[in-house]
Enzyme design. Structure first.
Site, PDB file in Angstrom:
ATOM      1  N   HIS A  34     -11.421 -26.762  -5.259  1.00  0.00           N
ATOM      2  CA  HIS A  34     -10.998 -27.432  -4.031  1.00  0.00           C
ATOM      3  C   HIS A  34      -9.893 -28.450  -4.289  1.00  0.00           C
ATOM      4  O   HIS A  34      -8.964 -28.585  -3.494  1.00  0.00           O
ATOM      5  CB  HIS A  34     -12.213 -28.123  -3.404  1.00  0.00           C
ATOM      6  CG  HIS A  34     -11.945 -28.784  -2.101  1.00  0.00           C
ATOM      7  ND1 HIS A  34     -11.921 -28.102  -0.900  1.00  0.00           N
ATOM      8  CD2 HIS A  34     -11.682 -30.080  -1.791  1.00  0.00           C
ATOM      9  CE1 HIS A  34     -11.662 -28.939   0.080  1.00  0.00           C
ATOM     10  NE2 HIS A  34     -11.511 -30.143  -0.421  1.00  0.00           N
ATOM     11  N   TYR A  37      -6.681 -26.597  -7.385  1.00  0.00           N
ATOM     12  CA  TYR A  37      -5.924 -25.372  -7.111  1.00  0.00           C
ATOM     13  C   TYR A  37      -5.690 -24.570  -8.394  1.00  0.00           C
ATOM     14  O   TYR A  37      -4.657 -23.925  -8.565  1.00  0.00           O
ATOM     15  CB  TYR A  37      -4.580 -25.701  -6.449  1.00  0.00           C
ATOM     16  CG  TYR A  37      -4.697 -26.182  -5.027  1.00  0.00           C
ATOM     17  CD1 TYR A  37      -4.376 -25.350  -3.956  1.00  0.00           C
ATOM     18  CD2 TYR A  37      -5.136 -27.470  -4.737  1.00  0.00           C
ATOM     19  CE1 TYR A  37      -4.490 -25.780  -2.652  1.00  0.00           C
ATOM     20  CE2 TYR A  37      -5.265 -27.905  -3.425  1.00  0.00           C
ATOM     21  CZ  TYR A  37      -4.933 -27.059  -2.393  1.00  0.00           C
ATOM     22  OH  TYR A  37      -5.054 -27.491  -1.099  1.00  0.00           O
ATOM     23  N   HIS A  79     -12.479 -27.063   6.617  1.00  0.00           N
ATOM     24  CA  HIS A  79     -13.781 -27.694   6.385  1.00  0.00           C
ATOM     25  C   HIS A  79     -14.854 -26.637   6.610  1.00  0.00           C
ATOM     26  O   HIS A  79     -15.730 -26.784   7.469  1.00  0.00           O
ATOM     27  CB  HIS A  79     -13.972 -28.911   7.292  1.00  0.00           C
ATOM     28  CG  HIS A  79     -14.297 -30.156   6.530  1.00  0.00           C
ATOM     29  ND1 HIS A  79     -15.243 -31.060   6.928  1.00  0.00           N
ATOM     30  CD2 HIS A  79     -13.820 -30.634   5.351  1.00  0.00           C
ATOM     31  CE1 HIS A  79     -15.319 -32.057   6.053  1.00  0.00           C
ATOM     32  NE2 HIS A  79     -14.460 -31.809   5.091  1.00  0.00           N
ATOM     33  N   HIS A  81     -17.251 -24.846   4.308  1.00  0.00           N
ATOM     34  CA  HIS A  81     -18.616 -24.962   3.796  1.00  0.00           C
ATOM     35  C   HIS A  81     -19.415 -26.047   4.515  1.00  0.00           C
ATOM     36  O   HIS A  81     -20.561 -25.814   4.903  1.00  0.00           O
ATOM     37  CB  HIS A  81     -18.593 -25.225   2.285  1.00  0.00           C
ATOM     38  CG  HIS A  81     -18.396 -23.983   1.467  1.00  0.00           C
ATOM     39  ND1 HIS A  81     -17.469 -23.020   1.788  1.00  0.00           N
ATOM     40  CD2 HIS A  81     -19.010 -23.543   0.331  1.00  0.00           C
ATOM     41  CE1 HIS A  81     -17.516 -22.046   0.880  1.00  0.00           C
ATOM     42  NE2 HIS A  81     -18.450 -22.339  -0.004  1.00  0.00           N
ATOM     43  N   ARG A 100      -6.367 -38.691   8.432  1.00  0.00           N
ATOM     44  CA  ARG A 100      -6.060 -39.646   7.354  1.00  0.00           C
ATOM     45  C   ARG A 100      -4.977 -39.108   6.420  1.00  0.00           C
ATOM     46  O   ARG A 100      -4.207 -39.886   5.845  1.00  0.00           O
ATOM     47  CB  ARG A 100      -7.335 -40.000   6.582  1.00  0.00           C
ATOM     48  CG  ARG A 100      -8.325 -40.803   7.413  1.00  0.00           C
ATOM     49  CD  ARG A 100      -9.429 -41.407   6.555  1.00  0.00           C
ATOM     50  NE  ARG A 100     -10.159 -40.414   5.814  1.00  0.00           N
ATOM     51  CZ  ARG A 100     -11.161 -39.679   6.300  1.00  0.00           C
ATOM     52  NH1 ARG A 100     -11.522 -39.822   7.571  1.00  0.00           N
ATOM     53  NH2 ARG A 100     -11.777 -38.799   5.553  1.00  0.00           N
ATOM     54  N   GLU A 292     -18.135 -38.823  -1.110  1.00  0.00           N
ATOM     55  CA  GLU A 292     -17.018 -38.519  -0.224  1.00  0.00           C
ATOM     56  C   GLU A 292     -17.242 -39.116   1.163  1.00  0.00           C
ATOM     57  O   GLU A 292     -16.851 -38.529   2.184  1.00  0.00           O
ATOM     58  CB  GLU A 292     -16.799 -37.001  -0.152  1.00  0.00           C
ATOM     59  CG  GLU A 292     -16.378 -36.412  -1.493  1.00  0.00           C
ATOM     60  CD  GLU A 292     -16.127 -34.914  -1.457  1.00  0.00           C
ATOM     61  OE1 GLU A 292     -16.054 -34.347  -0.342  1.00  0.00           O
ATOM     62  OE2 GLU A 292     -16.007 -34.312  -2.537  1.00  0.00           O
TER      63      GLU A 292
END
Length: 722
Positions: A34, A37, A79, A81, A100, A292
């Site tokens: 995620h 990359y 978004h 999962h 953001r 997170e």
């Protein structure tokens, strides 16, 4: 832990020791698919990224595009999962995160779009996901005061347990607002916004594996939109007053990723004290790094301006932590209660080794390219089935749940045209006439049957959407969502998608300025892999938004088809909805015709000769005409036999999804025809917009007639679902 054995060996060898628990946590976050990359970087380098409009392309949280004197940023994020496990919070925090990302540029977010992919709405689990995703987007977006101005919704059984939830945000502002990004040793590092909690723990690692029975709800973040609204106002004021040197979102990977990437961006080191971070739960230092929790941003401040920054944040009621400073030693150093628990080279953290998996075309795929003989279906029945398809039908039941009118920038609203149009105000650096058009498109069925062609078509479709309202396309961003890259045929879908996007973006001269890759979109419970979703967002510019054109028929004009219609029913909505088939080869991309025909449409709109316009896509020409009729409330009569191209029977002409085509309504038929002839553009006057019914003819004989009430009934089939 998602780190592979060979990756652990690289880490141990580079350090010459065993990493601490906190250091392992940092690598787990930053080396996740995620964040790093690592399986896609090699291929993404093939994408063109530069043009005269591009000030800053891919690489940071969001790009910068210049339109006249206005700076524009736009970005798309997935978004997936989180939305599969907790659809309400997963979708809501997807909105917060992309907003953001735009804030890191210093520009003010002014619009949102969403592209949503769900299972069949008749399936209870799919419907539960769909309704809660929409509610999450609605609640969060409405409360932060950023309108949702457009999007697409697609239904397919492959998304039943693994929805694809994509959100795009657009920001605008003047050159004085842009946070260009500069930092040096001694600059102070702050975390501002929310307290840090246990939600979203290692969400980046969670998003880098296949969904299963043991997925943890703690990996999903919980949003606070009211705090996000304060952050929007505070960050834009910090930028305007030149009080901030760098802004970075705390997103996937939490502080572990945000802090290491911040230092790496400037080839610096960073020293932080984790016990200075405000907590709402009792957390270990490793958990502080991995959390997170939403609505948090890292800002870099000149120590001489620190008091001004503190005063501004306190005025907004926004919490902050002064957690450390940038250093010149190139190391990530973290302390907790006096103990150094992290001491790592920054470049080791942010340079995960590339992973290039084997890839191969599925052996069964080409067997799907042949379309078997089709039984005859009454033409009127076929029209109704395609128009009422959940993929085609009006998404009004969804977008009316969103605030799409807040502010005074929205010129063309959701459902009224192929793309959204936004006015750029004086405060944005515009003059009230200058505007932008934006649209995001994908066709998972095309991408399943041929990812190279399917992805090229996604860009072409979004390109035409922008042109159809009068916008000149100038830049694009992408979101590629596929299955497990460790399986050769699934990785092949990703590789060919990138190659198709690279070819078409070069052909249309549209730079790809940012994007997102999401792997592992499959679940181990049903062993279902999603059909690939390659969404492309195209940004266009309008010199005068007063000349923008909607898609609803006004009545009293001629109907002109621009472009060639060929025998291209492969992957079509007609085949799926009427015959239950996902077969055939998708329509071939036509970049030269796209450029020529788009230029003609833009010229006609500029001259004020177009009353309404819509590009032809999903469902074909007949469906597009019915949509224009439903949107505008006017009937029409159209002879399909007059349409130029190689298609020779009514069904193929009506439902072929050939590219590079538009339908325009005009009261200046002779002028329009003269210009199209002069430009060498294939076209035909096929009828007129009039009456209270939709009539389809073939060489003068009636094929079908639908009253406007029937058209609206079929087009409104999603009412009651959401």
């Amino acid at each position: 832990m998602t780190l592979k054995d060979y990756e652990l060996d690289i880490i141990r060898s580079a350090l010459g020791r065993e990493p601490s628990r906190a250091e392992f946590m940092i690598f787990e976050a930053e080396w996740s698919e995620h964040c790093s990359y690592k399986s896609s970087r090699r291929w993404l380098r093939e994408l063109p990224t530069e043009s005269s409009h591009v000030v800053r392309g891919p690489g940071l949280d969001a790009p910068l595009i210049k339109v006249g004197d206005v700076f524009v940023s736009f970005k798309i994020e997935s978004h997936n999962h989180p939305s599969a496990v907790d659809p309400y919070d997963g979708a809501a925090t997807g909105v917060g995160g992309i907003v953001r990302d735009i804030l890191t540029t210093g520009l003010r977010p002014i619009a949102l779009l969403n592209n949503l992919h769900f299972g069949n709405p008749s399936d209870n689990h799919s419907l539960w996901i769909a309704r809660n995703v929409v509610r999450g987007i609605s609640d969060y977006g409405n409360r932060i005061g950023v309108p949702v101005v457009g999007g697409e919704v697609w239904f397919d059984e492959s998304f039943s347990r693994n929805p694809i939830v994509l959100v795009t945000c657009v920001g605008v502002g003047t050159e004085e607002q842009v946070v260009w990004g500069e930092a040096g040793p001694g600059d102070v590092v702050l975390v501002i916004g929310n307290d840090t909690g246990r939600d979203g723990m290692l969400g980046s690692a969670f998003a880098s594996k296949t969904l299963g029975e043991t997925d943890e709800i703690s990996a999903v973040q919980v949003g606070n939109p009211l705090l996000e609204k304060l952050l929007i106002d505070a960050i834009t004021e910090l930028a305007q007053r030149r009080l901030v040197k760098v802004v970075k979102d705390v997103g996937g990977g939490g502080l572990a990723t945000a802090l290491s990437e911040l230092a790496s961006q400037f080839n610096l080191g960073i020293r932080v004290y984790l016990d200075r971070v405000r907590l709402r739960d009792k957390l270990s230092p490793e958990e502080i790094l991995a959390s997170e929790s939403q609505e948090r941003m890292v800002v870099v401040i000149d120590p001489k301006r620190l008091d001004d920054v503190k005063s501004l944040l306190e005025g907004y009621g926004i919490g902050y932590d002064i957690i450390g400073e940038l250093t010149g030693n190139g190391r990530f150093e973290a302390f907790y209660k006096g103990e150094k628990i992290v001491d790592l080279p920054v470049k080791l953290i942010t340079n995960a080794p590339e992973t290039n998996y084997e890839y191969s075309e599925p052996t069964w795929l080409r067997g799907l390219w042949e379309i078997p003989p089709l039984p005859q279906v009454p033409f009127k029945d076929a029209l109704g089935r395609v128009l009422a398809s959940p993929n085609v039908a009006s998404k009004e039941p969804i977008y009316t749940l969103y605030d799409h009118e807040v502010g005074v920038r929205t010129v063309i609203k959701p459902g009224q045209a192929g793309a959204a149009v936004l006015r750029l105000l004086e405060e944005d650096g515009g003059d009230g006439k200058l505007g932008i058009a934006i649209k995001a498109d994908a066709n998972p069925r095309y991408s399943f049957l041929d990812p190279y062609v399917g992805t090229a078509n996604s860009l072409a479709k979004a390109y035409r959407n922008v042109v159809s309202v009068g916008g000149r396309p100038i830049a694009a961003a992408d979101s590629i969502n596929v299955g497990n890259p460790e399986v050769p045929d699934r990785y092949w879908y990703f590789v060919m998608s990138v190659k198709g996007l690279a070819w078409m973006s070069r052909s249309l001269k549209i730079p790809i300025v940012g994007g997102k890759v999401s792997f592992y979109n499959e679940d181990s419970i049903t062993n279902t892999v999603i059909k690939p979703v390659v969404t492309v967002v195209v940004l266009g510019v309008l010199n005068d938004v007063g000349k923008s054109v909607g898609g609803g028929l006004k009545g009293g004009g001629s109907l002109i088809v621009i472009g060639l219609t060929d025998n291209e029913l492969g992957g079509s909505e007609y085949l799926y909805r009427v015959h239950g088939l996902v077969r055939g080869q998708p329509p071939r991309p036509r970049p030269e015709e796209e450029l020529r025909n788009a230029e003609a449409v833009l010229r006609l709109i500029e001259y004020g000769l177009v009353d309404s316009c819509m590009d032809v896509g999903l469902g074909g020409l007949a469906t597009t005409l019915l949509k224009m009729s439903a949107i505008g409330g006017a009937g029409f009569s159209a002879d399909l036999a007059k349409i130029p191209g190689s298609a020779i029977d009514p069904v193929t002409v009506a439902f072929s999804e050939s590219n590079a085509r538009y339908i325009i309504e005009t009261r200046d038929t002779d002028k329009v025809v003269s210009i199209l002839r002069e430009m060498g553009v294939p076209h035909a006057v096929i009828g007129s917009s009039e009456g209270s019914s939709a009539r389809f003819l073939w060489r003068g004989d009636e094929l079908a007639e639908l009253g406007l009430g029937e058209v609206l009934r079929d087009y409104s089939s999603l009412w009651g679902v959401f």
